[in-house]
Design a protein around this motif. Structure first.
Motif, short mmCIF file in Angstrom:
data_model
loop_
_atom_site.label_atom_id
_atom_site.label_comp_id
_atom_site.label_asym_id
_atom_site.label_seq_id
_atom_site.Cartn_x
_atom_site.Cartn_y
_atom_site.Cartn_z
N MET A 42 1.36 -1.32 0.15
CA MET A 42 -0.38 0.30 -0.38
C MET A 42 0.83 1.75 0.23
SD MET A 42 -3.38 -0.27 2.06
CE MET A 42 -2.23 -1.23 4.08
N ASP A 43 0.79 1.70 -0.58
CA ASP A 43 1.06 3.46 -1.38
C ASP A 43 0.54 4.17 -0.54
OD1 ASP A 43 3.97 2.88 -2.03
OD2 ASP A 43 3.89 2.82 -3.87
N GLN A 44 0.82 5.27 0.53
CA GLN A 44 0.38 6.12 0.92
C GLN A 44 0.81 7.52 1.73
OE1 GLN A 44 -1.57 3.91 4.57
NE2 GLN A 44 -3.65 4.14 3.49
N ILE A 45 0.41 7.72 1.69
CA ILE A 45 1.29 10.13 2.07
C ILE A 45 1.53 9.10 3.87
CG2 ILE A 45 1.78 12.05 2.29
CD1 ILE A 45 -1.55 12.17 0.37
N THR A 46 2.36 9.05 4.12
CA THR A 46 2.88 9.73 5.71
C THR A 46 3.50 10.76 6.52
OG1 THR A 46 5.27 8.39 4.97
CG2 THR A 46 3.23 6.42 5.44
N LEU A 47 2.60 10.61 7.21
CA LEU A 47 2.89 11.64 7.66
C LEU A 47 4.49 11.80 8.56
CD1 LEU A 47 -0.39 12.46 9.64
CD2 LEU A 47 0.46 13.79 7.96
N PRO A 48 4.94 12.84 9.10
CA PRO A 48 6.08 12.57 9.88
C PRO A 48 5.79 12.10 11.82
CG PRO A 48 5.60 14.65 9.27
CD PRO A 48 4.41 14.32 8.91
N PRO A 49 6.61 11.40 12.06
CA PRO A 49 6.39 10.42 13.22
C PRO A 49 6.23 11.16 14.50
CG PRO A 49 8.26 9.73 12.64
CD PRO A 49 8.41 10.81 11.14
N ALA A 50 6.59 12.00 14.37
CA ALA A 50 6.44 13.10 15.54
C ALA A 50 4.40 14.09 15.32
CB ALA A 50 7.29 14.77 15.39
N LYS A 51 3.82 14.23 14.12
CA LYS A 51 3.23 14.50 13.69
C LYS A 51 2.45 13.58 14.27
CE LYS A 51 0.27 18.17 11.10
NZ LYS A 51 -0.29 17.32 10.74
N GLU A 52 2.37 12.79 13.74
CA GLU A 52 1.45 11.26 13.93
C GLU A 52 1.02 10.97 15.07
OE1 GLU A 52 1.72 7.18 12.64
OE2 GLU A 52 2.14 8.49 10.02
N VAL A 72 -2.25 7.28 9.30
CA VAL A 72 -2.19 7.42 9.78
C VAL A 72 -1.55 5.60 10.00
CG1 VAL A 72 -3.30 9.42 11.25
CG2 VAL A 72 -4.00 7.08 11.35
N GLY A 73 -0.64 5.35 11.18
CA GLY A 73 -0.27 3.98 11.55
C GLY A 73 0.65 4.59 12.62
N TYR A 74 1.54 3.23 12.88
CA TYR A 74 2.15 3.05 14.24
C TYR A 74 2.65 3.99 14.77
CZ TYR A 74 6.47 1.28 16.28
OH TYR A 74 7.73 0.68 17.96
N TRP A 75 2.95 5.74 14.94
CA TRP A 75 3.69 6.16 15.23
C TRP A 75 2.22 7.04 16.17
CZ3 TRP A 75 8.12 5.81 18.06
CH2 TRP A 75 8.78 5.58 16.50
N ARG A 101 0.75 -6.31 11.38
CA ARG A 101 1.88 -7.08 10.70
C ARG A 101 2.19 -5.54 9.80
NH1 ARG A 101 -0.76 -11.74 6.91
NH2 ARG A 101 -1.99 -10.78 6.07
N ALA A 102 0.74 -4.77 8.34
CA ALA A 102 1.59 -3.98 8.42
C ALA A 102 1.72 -2.91 9.12
CB ALA A 102 0.63 -3.76 7.65
N GLU A 103 2.31 -2.77 9.84
CA GLU A 103 2.37 -1.34 10.38
C GLU A 103 3.98 -1.48 12.01
OE1 GLU A 103 -0.89 -2.42 10.86
OE2 GLU A 103 -1.36 -0.15 10.09
N LEU A 104 4.35 -2.94 11.38
CA LEU A 104 5.33 -3.33 12.05
C LEU A 104 6.54 -4.05 10.77
CD1 LEU A 104 3.60 -4.69 15.11
CD2 LEU A 104 4.49 -3.33 15.17
N ALA A 105 5.97 -4.51 9.73
CA ALA A 105 6.93 -5.28 8.86
C ALA A 105 7.90 -3.87 8.58
CB ALA A 105 5.80 -5.07 7.55
N GLY A 106 9.12 -4.32 8.71
CA GLY A 106 10.24 -3.68 8.26
C GLY A 106 10.72 -2.36 9.43
N ARG A 107 10.47 -2.73 10.35
CA ARG A 107 10.74 -2.11 11.77
C ARG A 107 11.91 -2.80 12.14
NH1 ARG A 107 8.67 2.71 12.34
NH2 ARG A 107 6.69 3.05 11.04
N PRO A 108 12.94 -2.19 13.41
CA PRO A 108 14.19 -2.68 14.11
C PRO A 108 13.17 -3.24 14.93
CG PRO A 108 13.93 0.02 14.46
CD PRO A 108 13.01 -0.47 13.10
N LEU A 109 13.78 -4.38 16.17
CA LEU A 109 12.92 -5.35 16.99
C LEU A 109 12.87 -3.96 17.92
CD1 LEU A 109 12.63 -7.61 18.24
CD2 LEU A 109 14.72 -7.88 19.48
#
Lengths: 233, 97
Positions: free
Chosen positions: A1-11, A131-134, A95-103
């Protein structure tokens, strides 16, 4: 899924802010839990440690209740863990939010997956906000701060407060989940799975001798399986 | 070790195992086809099931408040407004019924 993402701090700040109405309900339950924790022989420090390390309110309440009733440590742990089995499905759906993130981010993310923030994140995204992980981390940071403050305060002060049921606050979460479900509505393809989930869970509660939390998990699973099997939409 | 510490350690460890277990499960299952549809549907299905569990155990007051909250949610799409409508209705219904 290609989405526009917000900066983590804003999320993060959006999540922190959006969860505020739910945080009020969590605060009231936290105070009530503090009173129960005191009855179970826990002081402020232990109550704080429990909130930080378990961070799953309903399971803390049921475990403390078992302790107060003298059921023993093992029974208290089993009751709490059984209630939390639904979280398995919630972190699986992350799973989509967590994929590819550091441990460390995966560990933080799964620890911060709770009913309210997880549901709010999905609902906010269904409304079209990227919005997602942050966002989840922000929402859960707010709830964790409120939960620990309230439960620790409750150890000494909860006896001066009204019972949540007598002021209708127990319904706050039900109403919140109704709002969240409406926002999650993706179109008619969800109708059958949602009805099937609700019917399965409702029938199990009424007819089967199992814990309501098991009925919830089995109902959710039944609807998801139906959604996976049917090929339309 | 006092009983309280054992409960906290056991519940914390068990709950974390569930949380990380869900992640490991989700990460290993297929990302396409039926599995993907099931995972996409899972949040809405779980919340539907949660509401069913609450409402079948509730009384008339909860059913009325649930209906009012649903109307508020559909009209406003607003979380705080829906919560206030639900709490106010359940409070009144419990008082008058």
């Amino acid at each position: 899924m290609d989405q526009i993402t917000l900066p983590p701090a804003k999320e993060f700040t959006s999540g922190f802010r959006d969860i505020a109405p739910l945080a009020i309900g969590v605060a009231i339950y936290g105070l009530a839990f503090g009173l129960l924790a005191a009855q179970a022989g826990m002081d402020e420090f232990l109550t704080g440690v429990m909130g930080l390390t378990v961070f799953a309110g309903s399971s803390q309440i049921i475990a403390a209740e078992r302790l107060v009733s003298g059921a023993g440590a093992l029974a208290a742990i089993l009751a709490g863990v059984a209630l939390n089995l639904r979280i398995l499905l919630m972190t699986a759906s992350m799973r989509a939010e967590l994929a590819g993130r550091p441990l460390w981010q995966i560990v933080l993310g799964v620890h911060f997956t709770g009913d309210e923030s997880w549901a709010l994140m999905h609902a906010t995204r269904a409304k079209g906000h990227p919005v997602g992980y942050w966002y989840l981390i922000g929402a859960s940071s707010c709830l964790l701060a409120v939960w620990i403050t309230a439960t620790v305060s409750g150890v000494n002060f909860a006896h001066v407060l009204p019972d949540p049921v007598s002021i209708g606050v127990d319904f706050a979460f039900t109403a919140a989940f109704i709002a969240i479900l409406c926002n999650l509505w993706p179109g008619m393809s969800a109708l059958l799975p949602w009805i099937f989930s609700a019917a399965t869970a409702g029938c199990l509660v009424l007819l089967a001798p199992i814990e309501p939390s098991w009925a919830l998990a089995l109902g959710g699973l039944a609807g998801a399986v139906l959604a996976g099997v049917k090929r339309d939409a | 070790m006092p009983e309280q510490w054992i409960v906290i350690a056991g519940l914390a460890a068990g709950t974390f195992a569930i949380r990380i277990g869900g992640y490991l499960l989700g990460a290993r299952l297929p990302k396409t086809g039926g599995w993907a549809r099931a995972f996409t549907a899972l949040p809405g299905c779980l919340i539907s099931a949660l509401l069913a569990v609450i409402l079948v155990q509730g009384s008339t007051a909860e059913w009325i408040a649930g209906a009012i909250a649903l109307i508020a949610a559909l009209l406003t799409r607003n979380l705080p407004v829906t919560m206030i409508a639900g709490i106010a209705t359940v409070w009144c219904a419990r008082y008058f019924l």
